[in-house]
Structures are given as C-alpha cells and as structure tokens.
Motif scaffolding. Structure first.
Motif, PDB file in Angstrom:
ATOM      1  N   ILE A 110      -6.624   4.564  -2.248  1.00 44.34           N
ATOM      2  CA  ILE A 110      -5.897   5.834  -2.397  1.00 44.34           C
ATOM      3  C   ILE A 110      -6.022   6.607  -1.086  1.00 44.34           C
ATOM      4  O   ILE A 110      -7.137   6.891  -0.641  1.00 44.34           O
ATOM      5  CB  ILE A 110      -6.471   6.673  -3.554  1.00 44.34           C
ATOM      6  CG1 ILE A 110      -6.293   5.935  -4.887  1.00 44.34           C
ATOM      7  CG2 ILE A 110      -5.797   8.032  -3.615  1.00 44.34           C
ATOM      8  CD1 ILE A 110      -6.912   6.656  -6.070  1.00 44.34           C
ATOM      9  N   PRO A 111      -4.903   6.958  -0.445  1.00 47.37           N
ATOM     10  CA  PRO A 111      -4.980   7.658   0.848  1.00 47.37           C
ATOM     11  C   PRO A 111      -5.660   9.023   0.718  1.00 47.37           C
ATOM     12  O   PRO A 111      -5.364   9.793  -0.192  1.00 47.37           O
ATOM     13  CB  PRO A 111      -3.510   7.832   1.248  1.00 47.37           C
ATOM     14  CG  PRO A 111      -2.756   6.847   0.419  1.00 47.37           C
ATOM     15  CD  PRO A 111      -3.521   6.713  -0.857  1.00 47.37           C
ATOM     16  N   LYS A 112      -6.531   9.305   1.653  1.00 48.64           N
ATOM     17  CA  LYS A 112      -7.241  10.577   1.618  1.00 48.64           C
ATOM     18  C   LYS A 112      -6.328  11.749   1.957  1.00 48.64           C
ATOM     19  O   LYS A 112      -6.645  12.897   1.624  1.00 48.64           O
ATOM     20  CB  LYS A 112      -8.437  10.543   2.584  1.00 48.64           C
ATOM     21  CG  LYS A 112      -9.601   9.713   2.063  1.00 48.64           C
ATOM     22  CD  LYS A 112     -10.814   9.861   2.978  1.00 48.64           C
ATOM     23  CE  LYS A 112     -11.405  11.258   2.942  1.00 48.64           C
ATOM     24  NZ  LYS A 112     -11.940  11.616   1.632  1.00 48.64           N
ATOM     25  N   PHE A 113      -5.172  11.467   2.604  1.00 46.94           N
ATOM     26  CA  PHE A 113      -4.305  12.585   2.952  1.00 46.94           C
ATOM     27  C   PHE A 113      -3.769  13.304   1.710  1.00 46.94           C
ATOM     28  O   PHE A 113      -3.341  14.452   1.797  1.00 46.94           O
ATOM     29  CB  PHE A 113      -3.157  12.139   3.868  1.00 46.94           C
ATOM     30  CG  PHE A 113      -2.166  11.172   3.258  1.00 46.94           C
ATOM     31  CD1 PHE A 113      -1.250  11.579   2.292  1.00 46.94           C
ATOM     32  CD2 PHE A 113      -2.119   9.848   3.688  1.00 46.94           C
ATOM     33  CE1 PHE A 113      -0.327  10.695   1.753  1.00 46.94           C
ATOM     34  CE2 PHE A 113      -1.202   8.955   3.157  1.00 46.94           C
ATOM     35  CZ  PHE A 113      -0.300   9.378   2.184  1.00 46.94           C
ATOM     36  N   LEU A 114      -3.803  12.651   0.555  1.00 49.08           N
ATOM     37  CA  LEU A 114      -3.350  13.304  -0.671  1.00 49.08           C
ATOM     38  C   LEU A 114      -4.239  14.493  -1.036  1.00 49.08           C
ATOM     39  O   LEU A 114      -3.807  15.397  -1.756  1.00 49.08           O
ATOM     40  CB  LEU A 114      -3.312  12.298  -1.823  1.00 49.08           C
ATOM     41  CG  LEU A 114      -2.286  11.164  -1.692  1.00 49.08           C
ATOM     42  CD1 LEU A 114      -2.474  10.161  -2.813  1.00 49.08           C
ATOM     43  CD2 LEU A 114      -0.867  11.731  -1.716  1.00 49.08           C
ATOM     44  N   THR A 154       0.824  -1.201   0.000  1.00 48.69           N
ATOM     45  CA  THR A 154       0.000   0.000   0.000  1.00 48.69           C
ATOM     46  C   THR A 154       0.861   1.255   0.000  1.00 48.69           C
ATOM     47  O   THR A 154       2.071   1.202   0.257  1.00 48.69           O
ATOM     48  CB  THR A 154      -0.910   0.023   1.240  1.00 48.69           C
ATOM     49  OG1 THR A 154      -0.100  -0.017   2.414  1.00 48.69           O
ATOM     50  CG2 THR A 154      -1.843  -1.177   1.235  1.00 48.69           C
ATOM     51  N   ILE A 155       0.243   2.386  -0.275  1.00 51.52           N
ATOM     52  CA  ILE A 155       0.932   3.679  -0.190  1.00 51.52           C
ATOM     53  C   ILE A 155       1.064   4.023   1.296  1.00 51.52           C
ATOM     54  O   ILE A 155       0.062   4.141   1.998  1.00 51.52           O
ATOM     55  CB  ILE A 155       0.145   4.773  -0.926  1.00 51.52           C
ATOM     56  CG1 ILE A 155      -0.001   4.403  -2.406  1.00 51.52           C
ATOM     57  CG2 ILE A 155       0.835   6.125  -0.784  1.00 51.52           C
ATOM     58  CD1 ILE A 155      -0.894   5.339  -3.194  1.00 51.52           C
ATOM     59  N   PRO A 156       2.293   4.149   1.812  1.00 45.02           N
ATOM     60  CA  PRO A 156       2.475   4.323   3.266  1.00 45.02           C
ATOM     61  C   PRO A 156       1.785   5.581   3.793  1.00 45.02           C
ATOM     62  O   PRO A 156       1.859   6.651   3.189  1.00 45.02           O
ATOM     63  CB  PRO A 156       4.003   4.443   3.428  1.00 45.02           C
ATOM     64  CG  PRO A 156       4.583   3.870   2.172  1.00 45.02           C
ATOM     65  CD  PRO A 156       3.584   4.149   1.090  1.00 45.02           C
TER      66      PRO A 156
END
Length: 597
Positions: free
Chosen positions: A190-194, A165-167
C-alpha cells in the motif's frame, strides 16, 4: 423529432419508457442536454449523437442499452457530463472516446461489460472530477497517466481485473475525496503517499492481493473510512483492522505471482505451446482448459478457452467474469485475468486465466478408472478424512456465495468436475459459467429469476424443480451439494447404470440408513478403517469394535446430511449454513475421538 429543430433539452428521466433511442436524435442541432436515465430503453446508443456539437450533458444510465460505446461521442467537443452506467454495454473504452474529448468533468461508465485496458489517454482528461468504471471486465494495469487528472475528486475502479501495483503517479491526486480500488488483482504494498491526501474521506482497497505493512497515518487512522479486508498478506495498521503484527523477514518460498501481464492471445498461445493437445487438461460445456507456463516467473496457470461456436458460450464468459470478479474466498477458484481479442485467423477469442490446481478435479479422484490420473504419482482414491474435509470446503464456498456476498450468487452447476483440489487437497469450487445473481428484495429475501433462460446444469445434479420451470434459487445448489455428498461417500454416480426409473442415488442411500450403511459406502473407506480385516476376524478386540461403531456412526451422519440436502421436496432440504455446521460438528467429534488423520 425533425419537427422540433429548436429543441434544446430532452428530459425523460425516471419513467418506464422502453424501446430504442431514435437515431433521428442526431438531427437536433440545438440540443445540448439529454436526460433519459432510469428507464427501460434498449438497443444501441445511436452513433448519430456525434452530430450534436452543442451537447454538454448525456445521461443514459440505468437502462438496458447494449452494444459498444459509440466513438462518435468524441465529436462532441462540449460534452462535460456523460453517464452510461448500469447498462449492458460491451466492447472497449476506445482511445478516441478519451483523447479527442478532454472536456469531461463527470464520466460514469460503471456496471457494464466493458473489456480491455483503460487507455493511457485518460491522463488527458485534465478537467475530470468524477471518474467511475467500476463493475466492468477491465484488465491490465492502472494507467499511471491517471496521475495527471489532478482535479479528480472521485475515482472508482473497483470490481474489475486490474493487475500490478498501485501507480506511484497517483500521488499527485491530492484533492481526491473518494478512492476505491477494491476487488481487483492488485498486488504489492500500500503506497504511503495515501497517508498524505488531506481531503481523502473514503478509501477502499479490500479484496486484492496487497501485502506488507498498512500505513498508520492520515485516513489509515480511521477504520470506518478505510477498508483493507480480504488482503491476506497485509500486516500491522491500527488495532481496529485486526491484522497480524508485521514480521520483517524474507521468505524463500516462491508464491504465485498475481501481477500477470498474460492477457493477449499471442502470449497465451506461447504459454500453451500453441494450445497443444499435450497441455489439454479438461473439456467443459463451453470450452477447453489448458495448462500453461509463464516464462517470466515460471508460474503454472490454467487457461479456459471458450468455444464461441457453442450457443451460450459468450454469455457464459460474461457470467463467469461477473461472478468471479466480485468474490474472494479460500474455497473458490481464483481467476487471475481475462483475455478477449482475436486469434491468428481474426476470429473472436475469449479466455479466462486461473490459478492452476495441481491435484485436478474431485471427479478424477472419485472415479479414477474413467480418467487419466497418473496412479504412480497420486493415490488411487481419497481417504475418509480427505473426503470429509473437501465436503466441508464445498459447503463453506456455497455458504459464502448464498449468504455472505453483497449480492447472493447461485452456482447452478455444482458437480465433482467443478471442484478442484490444490496442492494441500483443499477443495475449490469453480466454473461459474452458469452462475446467477439473486438481488435481495424486501418481500422474500431474494429476487426471482427464471431458470427457463437456459440454466440446466448437469443431469443427476440439477434439482427436479428446475425441470418444471422453477426460478433459480439457493436451494437448487443445496440439492446439488446433497447429491455430491452422497457420491463422495458411496463412490456411485447419480447417473450410474444401477439407477433408472424411480430408482436414484437419493432413494438408494435413504433406504439403507442407518442399518445397512456399511453396505452402500465406498468399499475403499471400509478397507481404510480396517473393516475388511475385522469382518473376518472372530476375535475382535474392544478397541476395534469401538472404531467400527464410531466409523459407522459418522458415515450415517454424513450420508444423513446428504439425504437431507437432496430431498425432492425443496421445503424438506437443509439450508447450506445448517448443512455446513452439521458437517463441521461431525468432523470435530471425530477429531476429539482421534479418528481423523
């Protein structure tokens, strides 16, 4: 160089210099800037550069350098900018190169053949602003420690084999402007922090295995700045992404896990029961293919182990990695990971891990008498409909390689044993060990690349012009496809005993079209459509006569495509796009007439 002890700067950029970088460069104690990029330099980066204690800038990108990145670079405490991209460097990114030198601001190792993991020590590069390792053969997970590089503006990890996964640790990179993770094997959501990165201007997550809902805020509101294509399990997002709506329900179907951690020799040894002969499922020009099982997720995989004693095997490994990391298509075999290390004897070991194709190769189905197909579990042959669908699958794969990739790819070894079939009998083209990239040029659409460097393919499927030294080109694959098509519907190998001298499969089929088509096709197809019974029945009904005519008409058309693709004269061959379109037209017509199952 010893005559210039006070030399501080070497500036030789953008010339046509060739040859080696002299190791004497390490005897210039005052040298602090070296610009030798965009030349034709060869050989290794001399380890003597580690003697340059004042070195701040080393630019060697876009040459033909090879070998490992010298670990002695870690002895240059003031090295701020290091660019080695666009060479032929191999080996790993050593821990020493990273953790002993935290001064890097600009680090470019892209477009080489670097393997292994990205060291966790990368998090110690606290001054890093630009980091590019794209276009290599790196594997494993993205190090969470990258989140410590809080000054980073540009991060490019695309076109590798990164998994997992994307860390979440990357959420601290709030100053990042460009982020590319495209064309890897990343999974998860897809991480929401992006969404919350205020300076992010370009985000490329395309061609991974990401799933779930696409965020809708921040950069995700800009379809021009964000790419998520090639992730077939994504949903939602802004309308410009053209993704399906999200359905929030759990599925009981267990899919193939692509977060493989199976990258070590020891794990592969365990997965194959010590590379047991019972798990051997195929032999190729450069190695053996084994069936393996991952204990954690009970996922079956295929493992291609390279025989490095064979001349060209190591080059084949690199060629296949280079090709497969850049391509994603429904009709291409999916590579899951790569392994490069040492076996229990300390010898070099290289392997590729693929998604397992439960129905084996097309070769096994076309010629079951010469293979080990278990006839109790598989039908003895392919139906007419299956052959037509598989032929179209292969054509679509070639059309993608020739015309839809950023850099056109020629397969160079298309044959039945390199077409694999999944559980739904969908065809997947595999074995890219001889594949060649053809950079486009303004003059003729493709760059030249001589086939004399070892591209031979397989006798019977290789176009005649390759034997006369013609460069590799897409029309060579078209010839192979034509021969494959003729073999699929006649059941005859191009190297069969009946062919020799001036007689070949192409002439055999061409001479029979159109009147004698039923005399040359695989008898199984005639029996399938009831022609065996019809031929002895004196009271043919009108319906059976119509079926016979349509079957015969379609066979003439299909074999006509095969003949048009496999002509000896390259100028007479179809383009693969036209061949694919014609095969689809034949299938659509048969479907309209309710002639396909």
């Amino acid at each position: 160089m010893e005559n210039f002890p006070n030399l501080e700067i070497i500036w030789l950029s953008g010339n046509h210099f060739s040859g080696l970088i002299p190791p004497e460069i390490g005897r210039l104690p005052k040298l602090y800037e070296v610009y030798m990029e965009t030349n034709s330099l060869t050989g290794n980066v001399p380890s003597s550069v580690g003697n340059l204690s004042r070195l701040t800038n080393l630019h060697l990108e876009d040459n033909n350098l090879q070998g490992n990145i010298p670990s002695t670079l870690s002895q240059c405490p003031n090295l701020v900018n290091l660019t080695l991209g666009g060479n032929n460097l191999t080996g790993i990114i050593s821990q020493e190169l990273i953790h002993l030198s935290s001064s890097y601001v600009y680090l470019d190792l892209s477009r080489n053949h670097l393997i292994g993991f990205l060291p966790m020590e990368v998090g110690q590069l606290i001054n890093l602003e630009h980091f590019d390792v794209s276009g290599n053969l790196l594997s494993g997970e993205i190090p969470p420690s990258l989140g410590s590089c809080k000054t980073i503006h540009y991060l490019d990890l695309q076109e590798n084999f990164f998994q997992g996964t994307i860390p979440s640790d990357l959420s601290s990179l709030r100053g990042i402007e460009t982020l590319s993770l495209a064309r890897n094997n990343l999974s998860g959501t897809i991480p929401k922090f992006l969404e919350n990165f205020p300076f992010l201007q370009s985000l490329n997550l395309s061609y991974n295995n990401l799933e779930g809902m696409v965020p809708m805020e921040g950069i995700f509101r800009n379809a021009t700045a964000t790419s998520v294509q090639g992730n077939t399990k994504l949903c939602g997002g802004i309308p410009e992404f053209q993704l399906p709506k999200c359905e929030f329900r759990h599925s009981s179907k267990r899919g193939l896990s692509l977060t493989l951690k199976l990258v070590s020799y020891q794990n592969l040894l365990k997965a194959t029961d010590g590379f047991s002969s019972a798990n051997l499922i195929g032999m190729g020009s450069f190695g053996s293919v084994y069936k393996g099982l991952l204990d954690q997720c009970e996922t079956t995989i295929a493992i291609k182990v390279l025989n490095l004693d064979r001349h060209g095997a190591a080059k084949s490994f690199i060629a296949e990695c280079e090709a497969l990391k850049n391509i994603r298509h429904r009709n291409l075999v999916k590579v899951l990971s790569a392994c490069s290390g040492f076996d229990y004897r300390g010898s070099d070991f290289k392997a590729l891990i693929y998604e397992f194709m439960v129905n084996g190769s097309l070769e096994e189905w076309l010629h079951p008498a010469q293979t080990s197909i278990d006839t109790n579990q598989r039908p003895r042959s392919l139906t007419f409909s299956q052959r037509l669908n598989i032929a179209i699958d292969v054509a679509m794969a070639l059309d993608y390689l020739h015309h839809q990739c950023h850099v056109p790819i020629v397969h160079c070894d298309l044959k039945p044993s390199n077409v694999l079939l999944d559980n739904d009998m969908i065809g997947h083209v595999g074995d890219f060990g001889l594949a060649r990239f053809l950079p486009r040029t303004l003059e003729d659409g493709f760059g030249n690349q001589s086939s004399s460097i070892g591209v031979k393919g397989t006798i019977g499927y290789t176009p005649p012009e390759y034997g006369m030294g013609h460069e590799v080109w897409p029309q060579g694959d078209v010839y192979s496809y034509g021969i494959l098509l003729l073999e699929m519907f006649t059941g005859k190998r191009p190297t069969g005993d009946m062919f020799g001298g001036s007689s070949n499969l192409y002439n055999f089929v061409k001479a029979a079209l159109p009147e004698q088509v039923l005399d040359i096709v695989d008898p199984v197809l005639i029996q399938e459509k009831g022609e065996g019974e019809m031929s002895g029945n004196q009271h043919l009904t009108e319906a059976s006569t119509r079926i016979r005519m349509k079957v015969e008409e379609s066979l003439v058309s299909i074999l006509g495509v095969g003949v048009a693709c496999s002509a000896d004269m390259p100028g007479e061959r179809l383009d693969i796009t036209d061949a694919m379109a014609e095969m689809c037209r034949i299938r659509n017509k048969l479907r309209a007439d309710k002639m396909l199952d």
